[in-house]
Every structure is written in C-alpha cells, then in structure tokens.
Motif scaffolding. Structure first.
Motif, short mmCIF file in Angstrom:
data_model
loop_
_atom_site.label_atom_id
_atom_site.label_comp_id
_atom_site.label_asym_id
_atom_site.label_seq_id
_atom_site.Cartn_x
_atom_site.Cartn_y
_atom_site.Cartn_z
N MET A 155 -19.32 26.88 24.94
CA MET A 155 -19.74 25.67 24.27
C MET A 155 -21.12 25.88 23.65
O MET A 155 -22.04 26.34 24.29
N ALA A 156 -21.24 25.54 22.36
CA ALA A 156 -22.52 25.66 21.65
C ALA A 156 -22.95 24.29 21.15
O ALA A 156 -22.13 23.45 20.79
N LEU A 157 -24.25 24.09 21.12
CA LEU A 157 -24.84 22.89 20.56
C LEU A 157 -25.30 23.25 19.16
O LEU A 157 -26.15 24.12 18.98
N LEU A 158 -24.70 22.61 18.14
CA LEU A 158 -25.01 22.89 16.75
C LEU A 158 -25.66 21.66 16.13
O LEU A 158 -25.43 20.53 16.59
N GLY A 159 -26.44 21.84 15.09
CA GLY A 159 -27.11 20.72 14.44
C GLY A 159 -26.85 20.70 12.96
O GLY A 159 -26.63 21.75 12.34
N TYR A 160 -26.89 19.50 12.38
CA TYR A 160 -26.75 19.35 10.93
C TYR A 160 -27.79 18.37 10.42
O TYR A 160 -27.96 17.27 10.97
N ALA A 161 -28.52 18.78 9.39
CA ALA A 161 -29.54 17.94 8.75
C ALA A 161 -29.30 17.98 7.24
O ALA A 161 -28.93 19.00 6.69
N ARG A 162 -29.53 16.82 6.60
CA ARG A 162 -29.34 16.74 5.15
C ARG A 162 -30.30 15.74 4.55
O ARG A 162 -30.59 14.70 5.13
N VAL A 163 -30.83 16.10 3.39
CA VAL A 163 -31.57 15.17 2.56
C VAL A 163 -30.91 15.15 1.19
O VAL A 163 -30.23 16.10 0.81
N SER A 164 -31.09 14.06 0.45
CA SER A 164 -30.38 13.89 -0.81
C SER A 164 -30.97 14.70 -1.96
O SER A 164 -30.26 15.09 -2.88
N THR A 165 -32.29 14.91 -1.93
CA THR A 165 -32.93 15.63 -3.04
C THR A 165 -33.91 16.66 -2.52
O THR A 165 -34.32 16.61 -1.37
N SER A 166 -34.30 17.55 -3.39
CA SER A 166 -35.27 18.59 -3.01
C SER A 166 -36.67 18.01 -2.85
O SER A 166 -37.56 18.68 -2.33
N HIS A 167 -36.88 16.75 -3.27
CA HIS A 167 -38.18 16.10 -3.11
C HIS A 167 -38.37 15.58 -1.68
O HIS A 167 -39.48 15.28 -1.27
N GLN A 168 -37.27 15.48 -0.93
CA GLN A 168 -37.35 14.99 0.44
C GLN A 168 -37.48 16.18 1.40
O GLN A 168 -37.21 17.31 1.04
N LYS A 169 -37.88 15.91 2.62
CA LYS A 169 -38.11 16.96 3.60
C LYS A 169 -37.12 16.87 4.76
O LYS A 169 -36.76 15.80 5.20
N LEU A 170 -36.69 18.03 5.23
CA LEU A 170 -35.77 18.14 6.37
C LEU A 170 -36.52 18.20 7.70
O LEU A 170 -35.92 18.13 8.77
N THR A 171 -37.83 18.32 7.65
CA THR A 171 -38.66 18.58 8.82
C THR A 171 -38.40 17.63 9.99
O THR A 171 -38.21 18.08 11.12
N ALA A 172 -38.39 16.32 9.74
CA ALA A 172 -38.23 15.35 10.82
C ALA A 172 -36.85 15.50 11.49
O ALA A 172 -36.75 15.48 12.73
N GLN A 173 -35.82 15.68 10.68
CA GLN A 173 -34.47 15.83 11.24
C GLN A 173 -34.37 17.11 12.08
O GLN A 173 -33.82 17.10 13.19
N ILE A 174 -34.91 18.19 11.54
CA ILE A 174 -34.85 19.47 12.26
C ILE A 174 -35.62 19.38 13.58
O ILE A 174 -35.14 19.84 14.62
N SER A 175 -36.79 18.74 13.57
CA SER A 175 -37.56 18.57 14.80
C SER A 175 -36.79 17.77 15.83
O SER A 175 -36.78 18.11 17.02
N GLU A 176 -36.13 16.70 15.38
CA GLU A 176 -35.35 15.87 16.29
C GLU A 176 -34.18 16.65 16.88
O GLU A 176 -33.88 16.53 18.07
N LEU A 177 -33.52 17.47 16.06
CA LEU A 177 -32.41 18.29 16.55
C LEU A 177 -32.91 19.32 17.57
O LEU A 177 -32.29 19.51 18.61
N LYS A 178 -34.04 19.96 17.28
CA LYS A 178 -34.61 20.94 18.20
C LYS A 178 -34.98 20.29 19.53
O LYS A 178 -34.70 20.84 20.60
N SER A 179 -35.60 19.10 19.46
CA SER A 179 -36.01 18.44 20.70
C SER A 179 -34.80 17.94 21.50
O SER A 179 -34.93 17.64 22.68
N SER A 180 -33.64 17.90 20.85
CA SER A 180 -32.40 17.53 21.56
C SER A 180 -31.67 18.74 22.10
O SER A 180 -30.56 18.63 22.60
N GLY A 181 -32.28 19.93 21.94
CA GLY A 181 -31.72 21.14 22.54
C GLY A 181 -30.99 22.08 21.61
O GLY A 181 -30.41 23.06 22.05
#
Length: 185
Positions: free
Chosen positions: A1-27
C-alpha cells in the motif's frame, strides 16, 4: 500500500506550494506527489494520468480539495470509478471525505454534481451582472490610450504615422487599430 498525492492549480500564475506542503504533512513522500498546472475541466492532464498509471490496488490517493481532482461531474465520476474498480481509495483532506466503501463513493459523486451545479450558478450570476453593468454604461476591457483622441484627429488629417506616434505616444499597433476604426466609422 502506497500513499500518493495529487495537487493542481489552474494556471502557471498560481502556486502548488500550499497543496504540496499539506500533502507532505499528511504523510505523502515528495516523490509520490503528482502535479498539474492546468484547468481541471478535463482529465487529460499529464500529472493525473501518471498518478492513475502509478496507483495500484490498496493505494490511497490524497488530494487537498475535491475541485483539485476534477471540475466537472462526469470527469470526477470517471476518475473515482476507475480508482474504485482498481481498489484505489481517494481521500480529500479539506472535508475528510473518502471513496473507501460504497457509501464513500456515492457521497463523492453527489458532492461533485453539487459542486458543478454551483459553478454553473456562479457563471450565470456573473454573466447576468455583466449584462446589467453593460446596460448601465459600464465599459469592459482596457482603457483607451490617453493619446488616442489626439491620434484620431491627426490620423484624420493624414499626418504621417511616425509623427502621430511621436506626438501622442501610441504604439504602431494602436495607430493601425485607430486608423482601421476610423475607416469603418
């Protein structure tokens, strides 16, 4: 069993940072986070396709919010159903919903339909407001160049382009746009 994450923003002007941080802090390990920088209106997204190809039975996909996975009901249902049939669960961190079990899958599909209906209502209200504003005389788009009025007068007098541009500060493109507009008037 693996824990996988998915993050998406609509445009290149937006940042994935917050989503990625939240996914990392969830393991979720960083090398197991898949990302996209494009509209969720389609499931033809490279990061999502790589995630779905990587995910195996008993894996869990974490996503911060439902609208990050998909923006319309049919795509959401397709993604959820594909994962469900492969024995892959999807969990949404924002509201704690999960596709684990038959009730979870049904709740996700209902919420996806509600979210799509809400987006359509927002679009309708926005368009209605735009029509009312236009009827009230509100102008949309860029404001005209400050030198446009003087430029139109000079163009009418057949002043050479270089002189019009120097005196008014308009660009070559604006000059030809004004000249074409004057011909049509």
């Amino acid at each position: 069993m693996a824990l996988l994450g998915y993050a998406r923003v609509s445009t290149s002007h937006q940042k994935l940072t917050a989503q990625i941080s939240e996914l990392k802090s969830s393991g979720v390990r960083e090398d197991r986070i898949f990302t996209d920088m494009m509209s969720g209106a389609t499931d033809e997204r490279e990061g999502l396709q790589r995630l779905l190809a990587r995910a195996e039975q008993e894996d869990i996909i974490l996503c911060t919010k439902m609208d990050r996975l998909g923006r319309n009901t049919s795509d959401m249902i397709k993604i959820v159903d594909t994962c469900y049939k492969k024995g892959i669960a999807i969990r949404f961190l924002e509201n704690g919903l999960s596709t684990e079990g038959t009730m979870g899958k049904m709740v996700i599909q209902i919420l996806a339909a509600v979210a799509e209906a809400e987006r359509e209502r927002i679009l309708e209200r926005t368009n209605e407001g735009r029509v009312v504003a236009m009827a009230a005389g509100v102008k949309f788009g860029r404001k005209p160049h400050q030198g446009s009025g003087m430029a139109l007068e000079l163009i009418h007098l057949d002043t050479p382009i270089k002189l019009v541009m120097e005196k008014t500060g308009i660009s070559r493109a604006t000059y030809f746009r004004l000249k074409n507009h004057q011909r049509r008037s």
